[in-house]
Enzyme design. Sequence first.
Site, short mmCIF file in Angstrom:
data_model
loop_
_atom_site.label_atom_id
_atom_site.label_comp_id
_atom_site.label_asym_id
_atom_site.label_seq_id
_atom_site.Cartn_x
_atom_site.Cartn_y
_atom_site.Cartn_z
N GLU A 88 50.72 33.24 -6.08
CA GLU A 88 51.74 32.98 -5.06
C GLU A 88 51.62 31.56 -4.49
O GLU A 88 51.78 31.34 -3.29
CB GLU A 88 51.67 34.02 -3.94
CG GLU A 88 52.05 35.41 -4.40
CD GLU A 88 52.19 36.40 -3.27
OE1 GLU A 88 53.01 37.33 -3.38
OE2 GLU A 88 51.49 36.26 -2.25
N GLU A 164 53.64 42.06 -8.91
CA GLU A 164 53.22 42.87 -7.77
C GLU A 164 54.42 43.62 -7.21
O GLU A 164 55.25 43.04 -6.51
CB GLU A 164 52.60 42.01 -6.66
CG GLU A 164 51.28 41.36 -7.03
CD GLU A 164 50.65 40.63 -5.85
OE1 GLU A 164 51.11 40.83 -4.70
OE2 GLU A 164 49.70 39.85 -6.07
#
Length: 532
Positions: A88, A164
């Site tokens: 991320e 995710e």
Amino acid sequence: MLNIRQFIQMAQKHDLYVILRPGPYICSEWDLGGLPSWLLNDPSMKVRSTYQPYLDAVDQYFSKLIPLVADLQYSKGGPIIAVQVENEYGSYGSDRKHMKAIMESLKKHGITELMFTSDNEQGIKTGAIPGVLMTGNFDNVQHGKEIYGHIKEVNSDWPLMTMEFWSGWFDHWGEKHHQTDIPKFEQTLSFIVELGSVNIYMFFGGTNFGFMNGANDNPYTATITSYDYDAPLSESGHPTDKYYRTKAILQRIVPQYISNNLPKLPDPIPSKSYGQVQMEAYITLEDMLSFEGAIASKDVMAMEMLPINNGGGQGYGYTLYRTLITKGGHEKVIIQFQDHIRDRAVVLLDGKQVGILDWKAADQEMHLKMDKDSQTLDILVENLGRVNYANSGSNILNEQRKGLLSPILLDGKRLEGWQIYPLEFKKANLEKARLSNKWKKYAKVDNVPVLYKATVDIQNDTPADTYINTQGWTKGTVFVNSFNLGRYWNIGPQQTLYIPGPLLQKGTNELMIFELHSTTGSITLQEKPNLG
């Protein structure tokens, strides 16, 4: 438990493929996002950047990790089919040189499989590496559409992969226990499976054992010990309603990938109540300090800057700062704390608690009534967990030093001449405590940090999972057979700590609890958890 090679080999044994996400930053509600605290011993450290000492540390880490698993890649007959670059990053920064440096270090040390990046809706446009597969992280259909749409704009030939899918959420101390709406869970998982592939985060959450929980910022909130996450498998590994809903969705949408001969679920992991356990002995904080080495310092300093652990400083636990103060003819004195306390401090005068301060305000002060001309001032500071996630433009990850960071003032004058005690509660420290001759027979001791001890006898059966109910206690840390279970705190939401059966043994088990304030003197080992 920490043997990554054996863990991956176990996956292969059960015909599972592995997606390796080696970080070094990985978030996961882990202290500093998985980065080691010793990085912060460098006062100029810039994590997740091209700051050369950081990249050198990353390369050293990969030089040790990757050779352990390189031959387990799919092209070499192993189960590792893909490897993630960082995590991320797009929501934190946009420096592609940093991302390329991470990727090149992975390659340098032996990674040859498919590489990819992973970003949420905030970072999907800035976290990519040109030509490297992009994947997304989200928990609802709207964000999924945004992320998938951007990926297809970049390369219409790329497969869609949700790295995710957030099946639930984590909890902070003082908040309510999170539980995800089942229809939302089903809708989002169905959306993902109809369009591409999915990695469920978390399918099994587990526990933030020890002091390894992370925290979030704005405002600072520390993550609790349980990482149950309201996932398809509970903290102790039991199937939940989400497990059965997940299975039904996969069988409905992609039956061609679901075997008709799925093995039966294993028998439920047994759990048991061992009843009430009375504390048998205690040792005071003062006595604990007698077998901890003190560091003499003119000024207070952050735990990471202490000259211990091969120059890496103190990583976790508590730090006690001690000095002698004089009242100078005044009955009351003012202790002033500049900056923020990182993160929570118990203040004691001659060993007696006189106040509690925390991170919520800067430049706090305490008015102390002194009984003598000179008294010992102790400030016991707990590191509640370092922030593990930061948004773009934030420098918060580089500001996660803990303890007392700025000089302490007495009536406006700088206090000097400190003795600093790092209370890390490593196994060696616990062994010193266990073997100490300073234990006293249990007695109720309030408003003084105390280490308590009790025994749990398991004679007839194989030890089973159980849960420590800490109601009646205030705040502290639990150790079972010298294993750090983690923190408890009466502000909740969780009221029990999970003890996996393998941590227990037939015969006598030793339980130690470091309590900061007050307690009823007994705990209960019960069969079911209470997460709030």
